[in-house]
Design a protein around this motif. Structure first.
Motif, PDB file in Angstrom:
ATOM      1  N   LYS A 193       0.840  -1.188   0.000  1.00  0.00           N
ATOM      2  CA  LYS A 193       0.000   0.000   0.000  1.00  0.00           C
ATOM      3  C   LYS A 193       0.883   1.249   0.000  1.00  0.00           C
ATOM      4  CE  LYS A 193      -3.884  -2.116   2.468  1.00  0.00           C
ATOM      5  NZ  LYS A 193      -4.748  -2.036   3.691  1.00  0.00           N
ATOM      6  N   ALA A 194       0.599   2.155  -0.926  1.00  0.00           N
ATOM      7  CA  ALA A 194       1.383   3.383  -1.031  1.00  0.00           C
ATOM      8  C   ALA A 194       1.378   4.166   0.277  1.00  0.00           C
ATOM      9  CB  ALA A 194       0.856   4.252  -2.163  1.00  0.00           C
ATOM     10  N   CYS A 195       0.278   4.120   0.990  1.00  0.00           N
ATOM     11  CA  CYS A 195       0.125   4.923   2.210  1.00  0.00           C
ATOM     12  C   CYS A 195       0.742   4.263   3.434  1.00  0.00           C
ATOM     13  CB  CYS A 195      -1.345   5.209   2.468  1.00  0.00           C
ATOM     14  SG  CYS A 195      -2.118   6.178   1.150  1.00  0.00           S
ATOM     15  N   ASP A 196       1.199   3.021   3.293  1.00  0.00           N
ATOM     16  CA  ASP A 196       1.834   2.332   4.420  1.00  0.00           C
ATOM     17  C   ASP A 196       3.341   2.199   4.252  1.00  0.00           C
ATOM     18  OD1 ASP A 196      -0.521   2.048   5.786  1.00  0.00           O
ATOM     19  OD2 ASP A 196      -0.901  -0.005   5.119  1.00  0.00           O
ATOM     20  N   ASP A 197       3.789   1.947   3.022  1.00  0.00           N
ATOM     21  CA  ASP A 197       5.220   1.790   2.746  1.00  0.00           C
ATOM     22  C   ASP A 197       5.442   2.151   1.287  1.00  0.00           C
ATOM     23  OD1 ASP A 197       7.814   1.029   2.243  1.00  0.00           O
ATOM     24  OD2 ASP A 197       7.640  -0.962   3.140  1.00  0.00           O
ATOM     25  N   PHE A 198       5.727   3.417   1.037  1.00  0.00           N
ATOM     26  CA  PHE A 198       5.781   3.884  -0.347  1.00  0.00           C
ATOM     27  C   PHE A 198       6.961   3.290  -1.101  1.00  0.00           C
ATOM     28  CE2 PHE A 198       6.356   7.146  -3.732  1.00  0.00           C
ATOM     29  CZ  PHE A 198       5.124   6.961  -4.347  1.00  0.00           C
ATOM     30  N   ASP A 199       8.074   3.067  -0.429  1.00  0.00           N
ATOM     31  CA  ASP A 199       9.231   2.470  -1.097  1.00  0.00           C
ATOM     32  C   ASP A 199       8.886   1.088  -1.650  1.00  0.00           C
ATOM     33  OD1 ASP A 199      11.906   1.886  -1.905  1.00  0.00           O
ATOM     34  OD2 ASP A 199      12.238   0.851  -0.009  1.00  0.00           O
ATOM     35  N   THR A 200       8.263   0.258  -0.829  1.00  0.00           N
ATOM     36  CA  THR A 200       7.896  -1.088  -1.293  1.00  0.00           C
ATOM     37  C   THR A 200       6.849  -1.014  -2.397  1.00  0.00           C
ATOM     38  OG1 THR A 200       8.417  -2.057   0.857  1.00  0.00           O
ATOM     39  CG2 THR A 200       6.970  -3.316  -0.590  1.00  0.00           C
ATOM     40  N   TYR A 201       5.881  -0.132  -2.255  1.00  0.00           N
ATOM     41  CA  TYR A 201       4.846   0.017  -3.285  1.00  0.00           C
ATOM     42  C   TYR A 201       5.461   0.449  -4.619  1.00  0.00           C
ATOM     43  CZ  TYR A 201       1.048   2.046  -6.000  1.00  0.00           C
ATOM     44  OH  TYR A 201       0.178   2.357  -7.019  1.00  0.00           O
ATOM     45  N   ALA A 202       6.304   1.464  -4.594  1.00  0.00           N
ATOM     46  CA  ALA A 202       6.855   2.023  -5.834  1.00  0.00           C
ATOM     47  C   ALA A 202       8.000   1.194  -6.405  1.00  0.00           C
ATOM     48  CB  ALA A 202       7.332   3.457  -5.589  1.00  0.00           C
ATOM     49  N   ASN A 203       8.748   0.515  -5.538  1.00  0.00           N
ATOM     50  CA  ASN A 203       9.985  -0.133  -5.977  1.00  0.00           C
ATOM     51  C   ASN A 203      10.058  -1.630  -5.703  1.00  0.00           C
ATOM     52  OD1 ASN A 203      11.108   2.390  -6.791  1.00  0.00           O
ATOM     53  ND2 ASN A 203      11.678   2.817  -4.667  1.00  0.00           N
ATOM     54  N   GLY A 204       9.028  -2.189  -5.076  1.00  0.00           N
ATOM     55  CA  GLY A 204       9.085  -3.599  -4.715  1.00  0.00           C
ATOM     56  C   GLY A 204       9.321  -4.526  -5.891  1.00  0.00           C
ATOM     57  N   GLY A 205       8.664  -4.260  -7.010  1.00  0.00           N
ATOM     58  CA  GLY A 205       8.864  -5.069  -8.208  1.00  0.00           C
ATOM     59  C   GLY A 205      10.283  -4.944  -8.726  1.00  0.00           C
ATOM     60  N   TRP A 206      10.783  -3.722  -8.717  1.00  0.00           N
ATOM     61  CA  TRP A 206      12.159  -3.500  -9.182  1.00  0.00           C
ATOM     62  C   TRP A 206      13.152  -4.239  -8.297  1.00  0.00           C
ATOM     63  CZ3 TRP A 206      16.692  -1.878  -7.152  1.00  0.00           C
ATOM     64  CH2 TRP A 206      17.715  -1.597  -8.057  1.00  0.00           C
ATOM     65  N   SER A 216      -4.475   9.866  -1.405  1.00  0.00           N
ATOM     66  CA  SER A 216      -5.710   9.746  -0.625  1.00  0.00           C
ATOM     67  C   SER A 216      -5.517   8.878   0.618  1.00  0.00           C
ATOM     68  CB  SER A 216      -6.833   9.155  -1.490  1.00  0.00           C
ATOM     69  OG  SER A 216      -7.064   9.957  -2.625  1.00  0.00           O
ATOM     70  N   CYS A 217      -4.446   9.165   1.340  1.00  0.00           N
ATOM     71  CA  CYS A 217      -4.104   8.381   2.523  1.00  0.00           C
ATOM     72  C   CYS A 217      -4.984   8.790   3.704  1.00  0.00           C
ATOM     73  CB  CYS A 217      -2.643   8.591   2.908  1.00  0.00           C
ATOM     74  SG  CYS A 217      -1.467   8.081   1.629  1.00  0.00           S
ATOM     75  N   GLY A 218      -5.539   7.794   4.386  1.00  0.00           N
ATOM     76  CA  GLY A 218      -6.352   8.070   5.559  1.00  0.00           C
ATOM     77  C   GLY A 218      -5.492   8.476   6.742  1.00  0.00           C
ATOM     78  N   ALA A 219      -6.127   9.066   7.738  1.00  0.00           N
ATOM     79  CA  ALA A 219      -5.404   9.575   8.899  1.00  0.00           C
ATOM     80  C   ALA A 219      -4.649   8.481   9.644  1.00  0.00           C
ATOM     81  CB  ALA A 219      -6.366  10.277   9.846  1.00  0.00           C
ATOM     82  N   GLY A 220      -5.114   7.228   9.562  1.00  0.00           N
ATOM     83  CA  GLY A 220      -4.454   6.146  10.279  1.00  0.00           C
ATOM     84  C   GLY A 220      -3.361   5.451   9.493  1.00  0.00           C
ATOM     85  N   SER A 221      -3.047   5.924   8.304  1.00  0.00           N
ATOM     86  CA  SER A 221      -2.028   5.282   7.466  1.00  0.00           C
ATOM     87  C   SER A 221      -0.630   5.481   8.047  1.00  0.00           C
ATOM     88  CB  SER A 221      -2.071   5.864   6.052  1.00  0.00           C
ATOM     89  OG  SER A 221      -3.344   5.683   5.468  1.00  0.00           O
ATOM     90  N   LYS A 222       0.255   4.514   7.781  1.00  0.00           N
ATOM     91  CA  LYS A 222       1.611   4.567   8.333  1.00  0.00           C
ATOM     92  C   LYS A 222       2.433   5.715   7.745  1.00  0.00           C
ATOM     93  CE  LYS A 222       1.740  -0.406   9.243  1.00  0.00           C
ATOM     94  NZ  LYS A 222       2.399  -1.703   8.919  1.00  0.00           N
ATOM     95  N   MET A 223       2.091   6.138   6.540  1.00  0.00           N
ATOM     96  CA  MET A 223       2.843   7.213   5.885  1.00  0.00           C
ATOM     97  C   MET A 223       2.218   8.586   6.144  1.00  0.00           C
ATOM     98  SD  MET A 223       5.439   5.789   4.264  1.00  0.00           S
ATOM     99  CE  MET A 223       5.902   7.124   3.192  1.00  0.00           C
ATOM    100  N   VAL A 224       1.416   8.694   7.166  1.00  0.00           N
ATOM    101  CA  VAL A 224       0.756   9.956   7.492  1.00  0.00           C
ATOM    102  C   VAL A 224       1.048  10.325   8.943  1.00  0.00           C
ATOM    103  CG1 VAL A 224      -1.462  11.125   7.790  1.00  0.00           C
ATOM    104  CG2 VAL A 224      -1.088   9.648   5.803  1.00  0.00           C
ATOM    105  N   LEU A 225       1.373  11.571   9.172  1.00  0.00           N
ATOM    106  CA  LEU A 225       1.567  12.102  10.521  1.00  0.00           C
ATOM    107  C   LEU A 225       0.485  13.130  10.811  1.00  0.00           C
ATOM    108  CD1 LEU A 225       5.443  12.714  10.596  1.00  0.00           C
ATOM    109  CD2 LEU A 225       4.204  11.025  11.964  1.00  0.00           C
TER     110      LEU A 225
END
Length: 679
Positions: free
Chosen positions: A45-58, A661-670
């Motif tokens: 999930k982009a809102c929880d771990d953007f590095d893995t979401y964007a680059n995990g396949g790579w 569109s990350c919710g308030a409880g997402s790991k990538m949101v403060l």
């Protein structure tokens, strides 16, 4: 003369990725996509771990090659620039006939040949070191040691203290001599006092490494490894930490050379300087207590131990230019044990990199002719001015800075200069004697040339046109003494700058890098220098206090991130780079938004421009890293690990939350109260 160790310039990026094409006309097959959607990991999930979401396949498709300790955009382009492009240039030169002696072509071809001539290297064994070893063996006192150490400093052999030449931090137009701590084989004092099992193992391997090197050399000293480790451990305890070294005010102690000598009277600094051809009445001392305590340590240490240490530094400095067994053992410890690199590069690849290391500027001249289109220079200039404009707008909107300080910030911003691609004037290297069958002497000749170049700068006007990097380097930097940003040709390629990509990808890449460099002028170090590049306070007391509160919060935030079990990021060490990343992203985002003039582009591959902007940022830093390299980076590098350069700043950006569109409880949101907004 260890100029690089004393540079005030805070280099912004460790490395990066890209590739300018040889031809200006490109086919569809040669075009690099702005962002390859196969790099994504749709299970994350982009809102929880953007590095893995964007680059995990790579990451899954790009395991670390055995010859590398980390692998990403950085290493890929560096390999392309050196092991393909420079290799082609060098081999073409090497095949040419009738090269004029002293020409750059002759120097490049003959040095390359000398590195490949392993038969001669093996045959000569340690014979090239004999003159230096004889001098070390003849040492009978600390004064003798100072003379020998000074002479060996000229060719890059470290000792417990060192000189460098840079612009005077408080008078940036004139070069001055600097003195600083030196001499730790493991690079940073934390390696000598950490008690975790991995660091203890490194120290144990260090002892074994020295013992093996001495045995192979035929040296008969008893327990050299443990003796040297014990001495360096005592030395490390006297030195400033890498965090303390970040304070330009604390490390600026200008004094007469005669007063400097009194700080360490038993290690004859006048002789040490004379042997390096250093002539000056004034210098800047990094740390007075270090010199005073060092004097006590040297007096209390048996001369035999100091000779042993000096012999080790000599052997370690030149191990890569000695017979195969020394070269391989040096690689085993410093590359495999310290960084997790499993396999040494081939001799040809290393010959190319060694030639680039000693003759980088002559090679750079040929590199840019072939691989750097001039139209890119104009485009990057326009980008820089866009960032400058947006930075000015951001300064005006700051709520924590007073109008009087804002006016001075604008003055500094306006005074920023920049260099793009390559130097306007190339240095003359023709005086360096290079022979095709004398590798060791070639290295010595190049080292002496560089040393002489530095020494002759003392007391003279700073050359503002000088480059601190070669054009083929995949990097960029901000130099506070020149108040300039510099972008070598090597970085102006995909994914940083991709002429075929949409604006959102380029703004997330090269524009964020440009913004990063600009922000270095206003980070914890750069903000202490004025518009003319002098270490001078231009802030009101309350504004500086506000700035320090913000940076302290960001230090605490990164200090809470664990890169590996037991190894957290050092927020105080990485604060400059982390602030620059946060500022670079902010500037690039709003520069991109401004460029649309209210007309937003259509989505590409299902992603709108806001999302593609952040994908552009993520692909710049995608990387796989060995645990050993990661531990080393956390202890020694002012840059945060790649994963945390991607994820770290994003929770502080409302723009990221809105884009995905990350919710308030997402790991990538403060929460707003926890976000840090500086520039």
């Amino acid at each position: 003369m260890k100029s690089a160790a004393f540079r005030a310039a805070a280099l912004a990026l460790v490395v990066t990725l890209a590739g300018c094409k040889k031809e200006k006309e490109e086919t569809d097959a040669t075009k690099v996509p702005g962002f390859d959607v196969s790099s994504l990991d749709s299970t994350a999930k982009a809102c929880d771990d953007f590095d893995t979401y964007a680059n995990g396949g790579w990451k899954k498709k790009n395991p670390i090659p055995g010859t590398e300790s980390r692998w990403g955009a950085f290493g890929i382009l560096d390999k392309e620039n050196k092991e393909v492009r420079l290799k082609g240039i060098i081999e073409e030169i090497a095949q040419a006939k009738d090269r004029k002696k002293g020409s750059e072509e002759q120097q490049i071809a003959d040095y390359y040949q000398s590195f490949l001539d392993t038969a001669t290297v093996e045959k000569r064994a340690l014979e090239p070191l004999k003159p230096y070893l004889d001098k070390i063996n003849a040492v009978a006192s600390l004064k003798d040691l100072a003379a020998v150490a000074g002479e060996m400093q000229k060719v890059g052999v470290e000792t417990v203290t060192g000189f460098g030449v840079e612009g005077d931090l408080r008078n940036s137009k004139v070069n001055i001599l600097y003195q600083g701590q030196d001499g730790l084989s493991l690079g940073e004092r934390s390696y000598y006092d950490r008690t975790d099992s991995s660091t203890v193992k490194v120290r144990g391997e260090f002892v074994k490494h020295i013992d093996k090197m001495f045995t192979m050399a035929g040296f008969t000293d008893a327990k050299p490894g443990q003796t040297i480790l014990d001495f360096e451990t005592k030395l490390a305890k006297l030195q400033l930490t890498n965090v303390e070294l970040r304070d330009p005010v604390k490390t600026y102690n200008k004094m007469a050379f005669a007063d400097f000598e009194k700080l360490i009277p038993d290690f004859d600094q006048r002789t040490f300087a004379d042997k390096q051809d250093v002539k000056t009445d004034t210098l800047i001392v990094q740390n007075k207590p270090y010199l005073q305590n060092l004097n006590k340590l040297l007096k209390a240490t048996p001369i035999a131990t100091l000779k042993l240490y000096t012999k080790w530094q000599l052997l370690s400095r030149f191990a890569g230019f000695l017979p195969k067994k020394f070269d391989q053992e040096d690689f085993r410890f410093f590359a495999t044990v310290m960084r997790g690199t499993k396999q040494q590069k081939g001799r040809v690849e290393r010959a190319i990199r060694s030639t680039d290391g000693l003759l980088g500027m002559p090679l750079g001249k040929l590199f840019v002719k072939k691989y750097f289109p001039e139209e890119d220079k104009k485009k990057v200039s326009e980008m820089i001015e866009n960032v400058r404009s947006v930075y000015g707008e951001r300064i005006d909107k700051l709520t924590w800075m007073s109008d009087s300080t804002k006016a001075k910030a604008h003055k500094k911003l306006k005074a920023f200069t920049y260099k793009i691609g390559y130097p306007d004037k190339w240095k003359d290297y023709s005086s360096i004697e290079i022979a095709p069958d004398k590798l060791f002497e070639n290295v010595i000749a190049a080292s002496l040339f560089q040393h002489k170049e530095q020494v002759e700068k003392i007391g003279k006007e700073v050359d503002k046109k000088e480059w601190l990097m070669t054009p083929q380097t995949v990097n960029a930097y901000y130099n506070p003494l020149n108040n300039e940003v510099v972008f070598p040709a090597g970085i102006l390629q995909p994914p940083f700058y991709n002429r075929n990509a949409d604006d959102a990808i380029n703004y997330g890449g090269i524009i964020a890098v440009i913004g990063h460099e600009f922000t270095h002028g206003f980070d914890d170090q750069g903000s202490q220098f004025d518009d003319e590049g002098n270490l001078k306070n231009w802030w009101t007391a309350s504004d500086r206090a506000n700035f320090d509160k913000l940076t302290k919060r960001y230090i605490d935030y990164f200090s809470g991130i664990e890169a590996l079990p037991g190894f957290k990021i050092n927020g105080a060490l990485t604060i400059g780079e982390n602030v620059a990343d946060l500022g670079g992203l902010t500037l690039a985002y709003y520069a991109l938004e401004k460029s649309f003039n209210g007309k937003e582009p259509e989505p590409i591959d299902g992603f709108n421009w806001k999302q593609r902007f952040f994908l552009g940022w993520a692909q710049v830093w995608h990387m796989n890293t060995t645990d050993e390299a990661l531990r080393n980076q956390v202890q020694t590098d002012p840059h945060s690990p790649a994963r945390d350069r991607i994820n770290g700043p994003l929770p502080h950006l409302k723009e990221f939350q809105a884009a995905w569109s990350c919710g308030a409880g997402s790991k990538m949101v403060l929460p707003d109260s926890a976000r840090v907004v500086i520039w």
